[in-house]
Design an enzyme around this catalytic site. Structure first.
Site, PDB file in Angstrom:
ATOM      1  N   LYS A 100       0.790  -1.303  -0.048  1.00  0.00           N
ATOM      2  CA  LYS A 100       0.221   0.398   0.082  1.00  0.00           C
ATOM      3  C   LYS A 100       0.569   1.150  -0.062  1.00  0.00           C
ATOM      4  O   LYS A 100       1.525   1.619   0.452  1.00  0.00           O
ATOM      5  CB  LYS A 100      -0.512   0.023   1.542  1.00  0.00           C
ATOM      6  CG  LYS A 100      -1.546  -1.497   1.539  1.00  0.00           C
ATOM      7  CD  LYS A 100      -2.508  -0.861   2.623  1.00  0.00           C
ATOM      8  CE  LYS A 100      -4.147  -0.003   3.085  1.00  0.00           C
ATOM      9  NZ  LYS A 100      -4.292  -0.177   3.690  1.00  0.00           N
ATOM     10  N   GLY A 130      -9.079   6.403  -2.501  1.00  0.00           N
ATOM     11  CA  GLY A 130      -9.689   5.813  -3.239  1.00  0.00           C
ATOM     12  C   GLY A 130      -8.804   5.089  -3.889  1.00  0.00           C
ATOM     13  O   GLY A 130      -9.289   4.523  -5.234  1.00  0.00           O
ATOM     14  N   GLU A 167       1.176  -4.499   4.381  1.00  0.00           N
ATOM     15  CA  GLU A 167      -0.159  -5.144   5.464  1.00  0.00           C
ATOM     16  C   GLU A 167      -0.335  -6.931   5.074  1.00  0.00           C
ATOM     17  O   GLU A 167      -0.647  -7.223   3.771  1.00  0.00           O
ATOM     18  CB  GLU A 167      -0.561  -4.544   6.435  1.00  0.00           C
ATOM     19  CG  GLU A 167      -1.368  -4.118   5.361  1.00  0.00           C
ATOM     20  CD  GLU A 167      -2.758  -2.208   5.797  1.00  0.00           C
ATOM     21  OE1 GLU A 167      -1.794  -1.911   7.106  1.00  0.00           O
ATOM     22  OE2 GLU A 167      -3.833  -2.558   5.583  1.00  0.00           O
ATOM     23  N   HIS A 222     -13.813  -0.415  -4.382  1.00  0.00           N
ATOM     24  CA  HIS A 222     -13.370   0.282  -2.861  1.00  0.00           C
ATOM     25  C   HIS A 222     -13.886   1.731  -2.979  1.00  0.00           C
ATOM     26  O   HIS A 222     -14.050   2.175  -2.043  1.00  0.00           O
ATOM     27  CB  HIS A 222     -11.519   0.585  -2.625  1.00  0.00           C
ATOM     28  CG  HIS A 222     -10.932   0.098  -2.762  1.00  0.00           C
ATOM     29  ND1 HIS A 222     -10.797  -1.155  -2.102  1.00  0.00           N
ATOM     30  CD2 HIS A 222      -9.915  -0.751  -3.838  1.00  0.00           C
ATOM     31  CE1 HIS A 222      -9.836  -2.324  -2.590  1.00  0.00           C
ATOM     32  NE2 HIS A 222      -8.874  -1.840  -4.003  1.00  0.00           N
ATOM     33  N   LYS A 230     -17.460   3.473  -1.477  1.00  0.00           N
ATOM     34  CA  LYS A 230     -18.619   2.778  -1.248  1.00  0.00           C
ATOM     35  C   LYS A 230     -20.301   3.055  -1.305  1.00  0.00           C
ATOM     36  O   LYS A 230     -19.884   4.654  -2.319  1.00  0.00           O
ATOM     37  CB  LYS A 230     -19.035   3.176   0.423  1.00  0.00           C
ATOM     38  CG  LYS A 230     -17.733   3.091   0.984  1.00  0.00           C
ATOM     39  CD  LYS A 230     -17.898   4.210   2.041  1.00  0.00           C
ATOM     40  CE  LYS A 230     -16.427   3.898   3.043  1.00  0.00           C
ATOM     41  NZ  LYS A 230     -15.331   4.939   4.227  1.00  0.00           N
ATOM     42  N   GLU A 253      -7.100   3.729   7.852  1.00  0.00           N
ATOM     43  CA  GLU A 253      -7.273   4.718   7.566  1.00  0.00           C
ATOM     44  C   GLU A 253      -7.842   5.256   8.972  1.00  0.00           C
ATOM     45  O   GLU A 253      -9.003   5.441   8.776  1.00  0.00           O
ATOM     46  CB  GLU A 253      -6.557   5.124   6.314  1.00  0.00           C
ATOM     47  CG  GLU A 253      -8.549   4.765   5.705  1.00  0.00           C
ATOM     48  CD  GLU A 253      -7.581   5.680   4.627  1.00  0.00           C
ATOM     49  OE1 GLU A 253      -6.900   6.563   4.613  1.00  0.00           O
ATOM     50  OE2 GLU A 253      -8.965   5.412   3.494  1.00  0.00           O
ATOM     51  N   ASN A 293      -9.580   9.083   8.865  1.00  0.00           N
ATOM     52  CA  ASN A 293     -10.319  10.724   7.796  1.00  0.00           C
ATOM     53  C   ASN A 293     -10.421  11.526   8.556  1.00  0.00           C
ATOM     54  O   ASN A 293     -11.253  11.474   9.632  1.00  0.00           O
ATOM     55  CB  ASN A 293     -11.450  10.081   6.975  1.00  0.00           C
ATOM     56  CG  ASN A 293     -10.987   9.409   5.317  1.00  0.00           C
ATOM     57  OD1 ASN A 293     -10.292   9.132   4.616  1.00  0.00           O
ATOM     58  ND2 ASN A 293     -12.190   8.003   5.129  1.00  0.00           N
ATOM     59  N   ARG A 336     -11.868  14.929   8.575  1.00  0.00           N
ATOM     60  CA  ARG A 336     -13.113  15.072   7.519  1.00  0.00           C
ATOM     61  C   ARG A 336     -14.696  14.474   8.233  1.00  0.00           C
ATOM     62  O   ARG A 336     -14.529  13.544   8.686  1.00  0.00           O
ATOM     63  CB  ARG A 336     -13.150  15.361   6.475  1.00  0.00           C
ATOM     64  CG  ARG A 336     -12.740  14.192   5.002  1.00  0.00           C
ATOM     65  CD  ARG A 336     -13.596  14.790   4.422  1.00  0.00           C
ATOM     66  NE  ARG A 336     -12.649  12.820   3.155  1.00  0.00           N
ATOM     67  CZ  ARG A 336     -13.102  11.772   3.251  1.00  0.00           C
ATOM     68  NH1 ARG A 336     -14.691  12.078   4.032  1.00  0.00           N
ATOM     69  NH2 ARG A 336     -12.647  10.695   3.038  1.00  0.00           N
ATOM     70  N   VAL A 386     -19.206  11.577   3.438  1.00  0.00           N
ATOM     71  CA  VAL A 386     -20.513  11.198   2.830  1.00  0.00           C
ATOM     72  C   VAL A 386     -21.518  10.424   3.371  1.00  0.00           C
ATOM     73  O   VAL A 386     -22.761  10.389   3.427  1.00  0.00           O
ATOM     74  CB  VAL A 386     -20.164  10.627   0.973  1.00  0.00           C
ATOM     75  CG1 VAL A 386     -21.812  10.302   0.939  1.00  0.00           C
ATOM     76  CG2 VAL A 386     -19.150  10.903   0.320  1.00  0.00           C
TER      77      VAL A 386
HETATM   78  P1  ADP Z   1      -7.896   4.531  -0.092  1.00  0.00           P
HETATM   79  O1  ADP Z   1      -7.012   5.278   1.439  1.00  0.00           O
HETATM   80  O2  ADP Z   1      -7.286   4.502  -0.645  1.00  0.00           O
HETATM   81  O3  ADP Z   1      -9.503   4.192   0.087  1.00  0.00           O
HETATM   82  P2  ADP Z   1      -8.164   3.083   2.421  1.00  0.00           P
HETATM   83  O4  ADP Z   1      -6.820   2.042   3.232  1.00  0.00           O
HETATM   84  O5  ADP Z   1      -8.919   3.180   3.240  1.00  0.00           O
HETATM   85  O6  ADP Z   1      -7.698   3.280   1.065  1.00  0.00           O
HETATM   86  O7  ADP Z   1      -8.335   0.723   2.144  1.00  0.00           O
HETATM   87  C1  ADP Z   1      -9.329   0.943   0.877  1.00  0.00           C
HETATM   88  C2  ADP Z   1     -10.361  -0.219   1.164  1.00  0.00           C
HETATM   89  O8  ADP Z   1      -9.202  -1.633   0.102  1.00  0.00           O
HETATM   90  C3  ADP Z   1     -10.679  -0.868   2.195  1.00  0.00           C
HETATM   91  O9  ADP Z   1     -11.998  -0.615   2.315  1.00  0.00           O
HETATM   92  C4  ADP Z   1     -10.787  -2.499   2.248  1.00  0.00           C
HETATM   93  O10 ADP Z   1     -11.428  -2.947   1.010  1.00  0.00           O
HETATM   94  C5  ADP Z   1      -9.948  -2.838   1.479  1.00  0.00           C
HETATM   95  N1  ADP Z   1      -7.801  -2.832   1.968  1.00  0.00           N
HETATM   96  C6  ADP Z   1      -6.862  -2.048   2.600  1.00  0.00           C
HETATM   97  N2  ADP Z   1      -6.336  -2.481   3.747  1.00  0.00           N
HETATM   98  C7  ADP Z   1      -6.881  -4.068   3.794  1.00  0.00           C
HETATM   99  C8  ADP Z   1      -6.313  -4.923   3.929  1.00  0.00           C
HETATM  100  N3  ADP Z   1      -5.259  -4.893   4.785  1.00  0.00           N
HETATM  101  N4  ADP Z   1      -6.869  -6.525   3.532  1.00  0.00           N
HETATM  102  C9  ADP Z   1      -7.855  -6.081   2.882  1.00  0.00           C
HETATM  103  N5  ADP Z   1      -8.208  -5.266   2.079  1.00  0.00           N
HETATM  104  C10 ADP Z   1      -8.086  -4.122   2.468  1.00  0.00           C
END
Ligand code: ADP
Length: 448
Positions: free
Chosen positions: A158, A164, A200, A235, A237, A287, A289, A291, A294
């Site tokens: 990551k 996004g 991760e 990704h 919602k 993570e 956010n 703010r 939505v």
């Molecule tokens: P972004 O900031 O790009 O939205 P996130 O870290 O919030 O990234 O992750 C977005 C989505 O990716 C999560 O809602 C989940 O669906 C998937 N995801 C993120 N990390 C993992 C993980 N360690 N294992 C499985 N799916 C993950």
């Protein structure tokens, strides 16, 4: 309290903020690009000012233009909505330097949480459970191999600057790792100008559950339970609910308290969302956010509070209007996102709306800037509305959503509405038995 607030956004979220201002007796200033001269947020605000041409980079993302708009109109505070500049620490720094109040957390908190490695380390140190993974960034393939072997495949590479869903690649075995590592870095470099990545554990069938927190600006904080946002496509919602179908009262109190204490300890001010993956009963932070989200209306529905009003109060130094003990969860709420997109491929489909008829009745809320005759411009996000329902329990909320979907009319442009009518008929949705992969698997099975 502020006399005048500038809303640095457009569409339904600009309207949402203008509505809170009106109820609080605060004058609102709308900003708009030339493409949005006829937009509803421009009509509804007390004042409006043009900040540039259609491309967002030259208008809604133009820091000098927004600061000038504040100075010209005499607005004392800026509400950023979501998206655009809402999580841009440099923008917030400029706002602070101009003596304007940013309705949101400090630039320092935004900066920390905007860097996913720093955010994860901060949360871990504050006692929040995190997804197992590398300690900080992974500089090269050798380190990547070592970390992946230690945590066990599958792993996810990551981008620390990610957002996004970009800059994220799965490696299912050691053979995949090199390509995942290289492509995640390349994507991150292209999208964010920062190719630092971390690794991760890739969770196979988690739910996405997020906790709404609120720092009062005085060192205290509360939580407003969770939202289950597992129904995602790429990704993004599309359907969110509160409470989460798999979260019980003691679990909510426990994880909520961990989150509220964490943000209180860093003296976080304003609304925030701590996002988790939830699998086999365990929450793992991904993570934060910094703010308004939505999907905030589902939380507003079940707790009976106006989160934007609270954001404004906290920014004005007045603290929250409630304590943790005042917050009682009532019933169940569901939101669906209405995007101007053509199914089955979700192709953005701007154009002129001929007829817009909003559903109504008990427990139905529509947050939308649409009106009959409005031309949806092609330059911005395809979200054109949110339909939120609230019922005494999940069964009633589902029935109410089904009823409201039968009433709503948007003619002239394609939208994602037909999808929800089919979705509601699925036994997994009726039962609340879905994970973050369910929607895409269902979409892939659907006849085209
Ligand atoms: P972004 O900031 O790009 O939205 P996130 O870290 O919030 O990234 O992750 C977005 C989505 O990716 C999560 O809602 C989940 O669906 C998937 N995801 C993120 N990390 C993992 C993980 N360690 N294992 C499985 N799916 C993950």
């Amino acid at each position: 309290m502020f006399a005048k607030i500038l809303v640095a956004n457009r569409g339904e979220i600009a309207l949402r903020v203008i509505r809170a201002c009106r109820e609080m007796g605060i004058r609102s200033v709308a900003v708009h690009s030339t493409a949005d001269a006829d937009a509803m947020h421009v009509r509804m605000a007390d004042e409006a000012i043009c900040i540039g041409p259609p491309p967002a980079a030259d208008s809604y993302l133009s820091v000098p233009n927004i600061i000038s708009a504040c100075e010209i109109t005499g607005a004392e505070a800026i509400h950023p909505g979501y998206g655009f500049l809402s999580e841009n620490a440099n923008f917030v720094q400029v706002v602070e330097d101009h003596g304007i109040t940013f309705i949101g957390p400090s630039s320092a908190h935004i900066r920390v949480m905007g860097d996913k490695i720093q955010a994860k380390e901060t949360m871990k140190a504050l006692g929040v459970p995190v997804v197992p993974g590398s300690e900080g960034g992974v500089p090269d393939m050798e380190a990547a191999r070592r970390v992946a072997a230690a945590i066990g495949y599958p792993v996810l590479v990551k981008a620390t600057a990610g957002g996004g869903g970009r800059g994220m690649k799965v490696a299912r075995s050691p053979d995949d790792l090199e390509i995942a590592f290289r492509t995640a870095r390349a994507e991150a470099r292209a999208a964010f100008g920062n190719d630092e990545v971390y690794i991760e554990k890739y969770l196979g069938r988690p739910r996405h559950i997020e906790i709404q927190v609120f720092g009062d600006g005085r060192g205290g904080a509360v939580h407003l339970g969770e939202r289950d946002c597992s129904l995602q496509r790429r990704h993004q919602k599309i359907f969110e609910e509160a409470p989460g179908p798999v979260v019980d009262t003691p679990t909510r109190a426990r994880i909520g308290q961990v989150c509220a204490e964490a943000v209180a300890r860093i003296a976080y001010a304003g609304a925030g969302t701590i996002e988790f993956l939830h699998e086999d009963g365990a929450f793992s932070f991904i993570e934060m956010n910094t703010r308004l989200q939505v999907e905030h209306p589902v939380t507003e529905a079940v707790f009976g509070v106006d989160l934007v009003r609270e954001q404004i109060r906290v920014a004005a130094g007045l603290g929250l209007s409630f304590t943790q003990d005042d917050l009682q969860l009532h019933g169940h709420a569901i939101e669906v996102r209405i995007n101007a997109e053509r199914l089955p491929d979700f192709v953005p489909c701007p154009g002129r709306v001929k007829v817009f008829h909003a559903p109504g009745g008990l427990g139905v809320r529509i947050d939308s800037a649409l009106y009959g005759g409005y031309a949806i411009p092609p330059y911005y996000d395809s979200l054109v509305g949110k339909l939120i329902v609230h019922g005494r329990d999940r069964t009633e909320a589902l029935a109410r959503l089904n009823r409201a979907l039968g009433e709503i009319i948007i003619d002239g442009v394609d939208t994602t509405l037909p999808l929800f009518r089919d979705l509601l008929a699925q036994p997994e949705i009726q039962a609340g038995a879905y994970d973050i992969h369910w929607l895409e698997q269902w979409l892939a099975r659907r006849p085209r």
